[in-house]
Design an enzyme around this catalytic site. Sequence first.
Site, PDB file in Angstrom:
ATOM      1  CB  CYS A  47      -1.632  18.650  34.092  1.00 48.66           C
ATOM      2  SG  CYS A  47      -3.408  18.331  33.883  1.00 48.66           S
ATOM      3  CB  THR A  48      -2.710  16.893  28.669  1.00 52.95           C
ATOM      4  OG1 THR A  48      -3.765  16.222  29.361  1.00 52.95           O
ATOM      5  CG2 THR A  48      -1.550  15.932  28.437  1.00 52.95           C
TER       6      THR A  48
ATOM      7  CG  ASP B  11      -7.044  14.047  29.330  1.00 53.82           C
ATOM      8  OD1 ASP B  11      -6.424  13.444  30.232  1.00 53.82           O
ATOM      9  OD2 ASP B  11      -7.291  15.261  29.388  1.00 53.82           O
TER      10      ASP B  11
ATOM     11  CB  CYS C 136      -4.396  11.294  30.936  1.00 49.83           C
ATOM     12  SG  CYS C 136      -4.799  11.386  32.703  1.00 49.83           S
ATOM     13  CG  ASN C 137       1.262  13.915  32.661  1.00 53.86           C
ATOM     14  OD1 ASN C 137       2.416  13.688  32.341  1.00 53.86           O
ATOM     15  ND2 ASN C 137       0.587  14.955  32.178  1.00 53.86           N
TER      16      ASN C 137
ATOM     17  CE1 TYR D 271     -10.571   9.176  34.952  1.00 55.40           C
ATOM     18  CE2 TYR D 271      -8.482   8.996  33.797  1.00 55.40           C
ATOM     19  CZ  TYR D 271      -9.825   8.717  33.875  1.00 55.40           C
ATOM     20  OH  TYR D 271     -10.428   7.990  32.892  1.00 55.40           O
TER      21      TYR D 271
END
Length: 267
Positions: free
Chosen positions: A192-193, A9, A73-74, A41
């Site tokens: 979102c994680t 991530d 991670c999306n 990001y």
Amino acid sequence: MTGPLLIFDSGVGGLSVAQSLRQHYPDAAMCYACDNAWLPYGLRDDAALAERIVAVCQAAVEACQPSVLVVACNTASTLVLENLRARLAIPVVGTVPAIKPAATISQTRHIGLLATKATVGRPYTQRLIDSFASDCVITRVAAEPLVVEAESYLAGGTPDIQRIQAALAPLWQAVMSTSADHPALDTVVLGCTHFPLLKPWLIQLAPVSLNWIDSGDAIARRVAQVVDELRSKQHDGRCFTTAPAANLTAGMARYGFKAPQLLNVGL
């Protein structure tokens, strides 16, 4: 014995996925890698970010020698999954907003999507909605401050309730505003994680009881499909970061990982 399961991530959000994976595979060895040098990001150029993610994942795979890579991670998943699968000799499991399971359980057909600005606006997200929730009203809320709060929490801080409440205000407005065109919102996708790490506070602040859906269980099921065996008598627990992160040692330990080691990315 197969290699460990590697979770990647941009920051600590993947720990929410690690938590789900440990529930499904309590004996599996795991490694964790985060690109904290480039966090967050969502503020990066897509082309530069895609190159960076591939380089970091390749370095982490070399260091960990895993049997599978979970891109928790999306943003990274929407950018580089196919590229990673072409370059790596191991299975790569991605993360997408849990639109499909949310649509399955929503009774009112009004779903909230709580994610970063990048994920909320990506065409990939719209395709998920068109494919699995075309009959639903989707209220999209970009909540970047929650990423900051999750990172601060894992570094030993206390979540700022006022900042969380401010970030969630558009979601609560949708929850409380109903009409013939917008029935009561009953389900929220944590897209979102990082966000599941704050779930106790999200539940506490919600004005009504809601279904909270994240991708952890779906990722665990997918890992089972691509890996024959994920077992070890001891957890591996190695953790890699791209910038010094001694402040994360205690937070990582809560999720079963050792003190972070610096990863040589080679860029």
